[in-house]
Structure formats: C-alpha cells, structure tokens
Design a protein around this motif. Structure first.
Motif, PDB file in Angstrom:
ATOM      1  N   LYS A  18      60.629  88.304  27.335  1.00  0.00           N
ATOM      2  CA  LYS A  18      60.081  87.644  28.521  1.00  0.00           C
ATOM      3  C   LYS A  18      60.641  86.235  28.722  1.00  0.00           C
ATOM      4  CE  LYS A  18      55.728  90.141  28.343  1.00  0.00           C
ATOM      5  NZ  LYS A  18      54.270  90.020  28.213  1.00  0.00           N
ATOM      6  N   GLY A  19      61.467  85.769  27.786  1.00  0.00           N
ATOM      7  CA  GLY A  19      62.055  84.442  27.919  1.00  0.00           C
ATOM      8  C   GLY A  19      61.252  83.340  27.251  1.00  0.00           C
ATOM      9  N   ARG A  20      60.329  83.702  26.351  1.00  0.00           N
ATOM     10  CA  ARG A  20      59.490  82.704  25.691  1.00  0.00           C
ATOM     11  C   ARG A  20      60.148  82.219  24.401  1.00  0.00           C
ATOM     12  NH1 ARG A  20      54.243  86.418  25.753  1.00  0.00           N
ATOM     13  NH2 ARG A  20      55.835  87.649  24.695  1.00  0.00           N
ATOM     14  N   ILE A  21      59.945  80.930  24.123  1.00  0.00           N
ATOM     15  CA  ILE A  21      60.414  80.348  22.867  1.00  0.00           C
ATOM     16  C   ILE A  21      59.286  79.519  22.251  1.00  0.00           C
ATOM     17  CG2 ILE A  21      62.825  80.209  23.602  1.00  0.00           C
ATOM     18  CD1 ILE A  21      62.351  77.117  23.810  1.00  0.00           C
ATOM     19  N   TYR A  22      59.343  79.384  20.932  1.00  0.00           N
ATOM     20  CA  TYR A  22      58.459  78.459  20.227  1.00  0.00           C
ATOM     21  C   TYR A  22      59.121  77.096  20.212  1.00  0.00           C
ATOM     22  CZ  TYR A  22      55.695  82.368  18.532  1.00  0.00           C
ATOM     23  OH  TYR A  22      54.890  83.471  18.459  1.00  0.00           O
ATOM     24  N   LEU A  23      58.359  76.087  20.591  1.00  0.00           N
ATOM     25  CA  LEU A  23      58.898  74.727  20.571  1.00  0.00           C
ATOM     26  C   LEU A  23      58.909  74.219  19.131  1.00  0.00           C
ATOM     27  CD1 LEU A  23      57.112  73.268  23.692  1.00  0.00           C
ATOM     28  CD2 LEU A  23      59.540  73.764  23.446  1.00  0.00           C
ATOM     29  N   PRO A  24      59.957  73.505  18.742  1.00  0.00           N
ATOM     30  CA  PRO A  24      60.025  72.981  17.374  1.00  0.00           C
ATOM     31  C   PRO A  24      59.030  71.837  17.164  1.00  0.00           C
ATOM     32  CG  PRO A  24      61.933  72.290  18.655  1.00  0.00           C
ATOM     33  CD  PRO A  24      61.153  73.218  19.523  1.00  0.00           C
ATOM     34  N   ASP A  32      48.529  73.096  26.226  1.00  0.00           N
ATOM     35  CA  ASP A  32      48.278  72.656  27.605  1.00  0.00           C
ATOM     36  C   ASP A  32      49.117  71.461  28.059  1.00  0.00           C
ATOM     37  OD1 ASP A  32      46.487  74.730  28.062  1.00  0.00           O
ATOM     38  OD2 ASP A  32      44.756  73.540  27.432  1.00  0.00           O
ATOM     39  N   ASP A  33      50.085  71.005  27.263  1.00  0.00           N
ATOM     40  CA  ASP A  33      51.026  70.005  27.781  1.00  0.00           C
ATOM     41  C   ASP A  33      51.736  70.611  28.987  1.00  0.00           C
ATOM     42  OD1 ASP A  33      50.500  68.118  25.836  1.00  0.00           O
ATOM     43  OD2 ASP A  33      52.365  68.436  24.714  1.00  0.00           O
ATOM     44  N   ASN A  34      51.864  69.837  30.044  1.00  0.00           N
ATOM     45  CA  ASN A  34      52.589  70.269  31.241  1.00  0.00           C
ATOM     46  C   ASN A  34      54.023  69.774  31.153  1.00  0.00           C
ATOM     47  OD1 ASN A  34      50.469  71.566  32.828  1.00  0.00           O
ATOM     48  ND2 ASN A  34      49.533  69.537  32.797  1.00  0.00           N
ATOM     49  N   LEU A  35      54.962  70.710  31.187  1.00  0.00           N
ATOM     50  CA  LEU A  35      56.369  70.382  31.032  1.00  0.00           C
ATOM     51  C   LEU A  35      57.160  70.788  32.264  1.00  0.00           C
ATOM     52  CD1 LEU A  35      56.861  71.626  27.354  1.00  0.00           C
ATOM     53  CD2 LEU A  35      56.068  69.395  28.153  1.00  0.00           C
ATOM     54  N   VAL A  36      58.269  70.114  32.457  1.00  0.00           N
ATOM     55  CA  VAL A  36      59.167  70.360  33.583  1.00  0.00           C
ATOM     56  C   VAL A  36      60.503  70.832  33.024  1.00  0.00           C
ATOM     57  CG1 VAL A  36      60.425  69.265  35.479  1.00  0.00           C
ATOM     58  CG2 VAL A  36      58.062  68.602  35.004  1.00  0.00           C
ATOM     59  N   ILE A  37      61.041  71.888  33.601  1.00  0.00           N
ATOM     60  CA  ILE A  37      62.386  72.328  33.260  1.00  0.00           C
ATOM     61  C   ILE A  37      63.304  71.881  34.387  1.00  0.00           C
ATOM     62  CG2 ILE A  37      63.892  74.285  32.771  1.00  0.00           C
ATOM     63  CD1 ILE A  37      61.372  75.749  31.763  1.00  0.00           C
ATOM     64  N   LEU A  78      57.929  74.526  36.321  1.00  0.00           N
ATOM     65  CA  LEU A  78      56.865  73.828  35.606  1.00  0.00           C
ATOM     66  C   LEU A  78      56.256  74.833  34.643  1.00  0.00           C
ATOM     67  CD1 LEU A  78      55.131  72.094  38.643  1.00  0.00           C
ATOM     68  CD2 LEU A  78      56.733  71.064  37.050  1.00  0.00           C
ATOM     69  N   VAL A  79      56.067  74.435  33.391  1.00  0.00           N
ATOM     70  CA  VAL A  79      55.506  75.339  32.389  1.00  0.00           C
ATOM     71  C   VAL A  79      54.421  74.614  31.611  1.00  0.00           C
ATOM     72  CG1 VAL A  79      57.593  76.734  32.155  1.00  0.00           C
ATOM     73  CG2 VAL A  79      57.288  74.758  30.678  1.00  0.00           C
ATOM     74  N   LYS A  80      53.537  75.399  31.034  1.00  0.00           N
ATOM     75  CA  LYS A  80      52.455  74.859  30.223  1.00  0.00           C
ATOM     76  C   LYS A  80      52.636  75.378  28.806  1.00  0.00           C
ATOM     77  CE  LYS A  80      48.470  74.238  32.139  1.00  0.00           C
ATOM     78  NZ  LYS A  80      47.605  73.097  32.155  1.00  0.00           N
ATOM     79  N   VAL A  81      52.407  74.512  27.823  1.00  0.00           N
ATOM     80  CA  VAL A  81      52.516  74.901  26.422  1.00  0.00           C
ATOM     81  C   VAL A  81      51.298  75.738  26.049  1.00  0.00           C
ATOM     82  CG1 VAL A  81      52.650  74.058  24.045  1.00  0.00           C
ATOM     83  CG2 VAL A  81      53.825  72.810  25.882  1.00  0.00           C
ATOM     84  N   SER A  82      51.545  76.884  25.422  1.00  0.00           N
ATOM     85  CA  SER A  82      50.449  77.774  25.007  1.00  0.00           C
ATOM     86  C   SER A  82      49.833  77.279  23.703  1.00  0.00           C
ATOM     87  CB  SER A  82      50.975  79.200  24.830  1.00  0.00           C
ATOM     88  OG  SER A  82      51.836  79.263  23.706  1.00  0.00           O
ATOM     89  N   LYS A  83      48.750  77.908  23.294  1.00  0.00           N
ATOM     90  CA  LYS A  83      48.062  77.488  22.067  1.00  0.00           C
ATOM     91  C   LYS A  83      48.935  77.655  20.831  1.00  0.00           C
ATOM     92  CE  LYS A  83      45.779  81.886  21.316  1.00  0.00           C
ATOM     93  NZ  LYS A  83      44.524  82.581  21.185  1.00  0.00           N
TER      94      LYS A  83
END
Length: 125
Positions: A18-24, A32-37, A78-83
């Motif tokens: 689905k195009g998901r990655i774990y952030l380091p 719930d951090d709001n991020l911009v690509i 715009l993406v939101k960081v998951s739990k």
C-alpha cells in the motif's frame, strides 16, 4: 514531534504493497503528527506541517508570493503518523519495495536507493 529536534541519520526502509513505511527513530515522529510530502527537484521530502505553515507565513510577511507559490505547488500530499509510527507514501510516489531515507535537519529526503541519494549529493555540492 517530527522535526522538533534536528533530523539526522539515514536508513533503508521497506515499502509495503500500500506504500506504507515505518519512520526511523531519528525522525522523532509521534502518533498523529501531521506531515507534508513535497516534491523537490527529482525526489520527495517529508516535513512537519507546522514547519511548512511557518515557511509560508514568513514568505507572505516578506511579500514573496513566488516563494509561497513554489512551496504550495510542491506539496503532493498530507499524511498523519499512525500509532505504530508509519506513514502512507502511496504507490503513486514510491514505485520500489525499499526507499533510502536521509535526515536533513528539518526534513527527511526520500530516494529510491542509496545510489540515487549519492547522485543527488554530487549534483548539489
């Protein structure tokens, strides 16, 4: 929060179907951090939404409307960081099964491979 501390480091991350990655960990991302690509040159970068809002406000205050347009037009998602500290880059941006992430002080640069990053650094010396 993403971008509150300097984002320094690099790593390779798997990209799921689905195009998901774990952030380091070096991103200091929280649920719930709001991020911009953003699309910058020939790669993508991830920024905290509050950083982008501040950048736009500063450009508006200095009456640099070209810079405002450049920033706004570079935003692709715009993406939101998951739990579990994942984000969805979506397959329309990332076509490979792995990406190289490079912490760049206030953002994370995204490249398909470490070699693409090396080429990028050679061009920007």
């Amino acid at each position: 929060m993403f971008g509150d501390k300097p984002i320094l480091g690099n790593c390779i991350r798997s990209v799921d179907q689905k195009g998901r990655i774990y952030l380091p960990k070096f991103c200091s991302a929280e649920k719930d951090d709001n991020l911009v690509i953003r699309k910058i040159d020939d790669h993508y970068a991830i920024f905290n939404l509050s950083y982008i809002e501040k950048e736009i406000e500063e450009a508006r205050n200095s009456k640099d409307l070209n810079k405002v347009d450049t920033i706004v037009l570079s935003i692709v998602d715009l993406v939101k960081v998951s739990k579990d500290k994942r984000i969805n880059l979506k397959r329309k941006y990332i076509l490979s099964d792995h990406v190289f992430l490079q912490g760049n002080w206030d953002s994370v640069l995204i490249f398909p491979t470490r070699e693409h990053y090396a080429q990028y650094t050679l061009k920007h010396k």
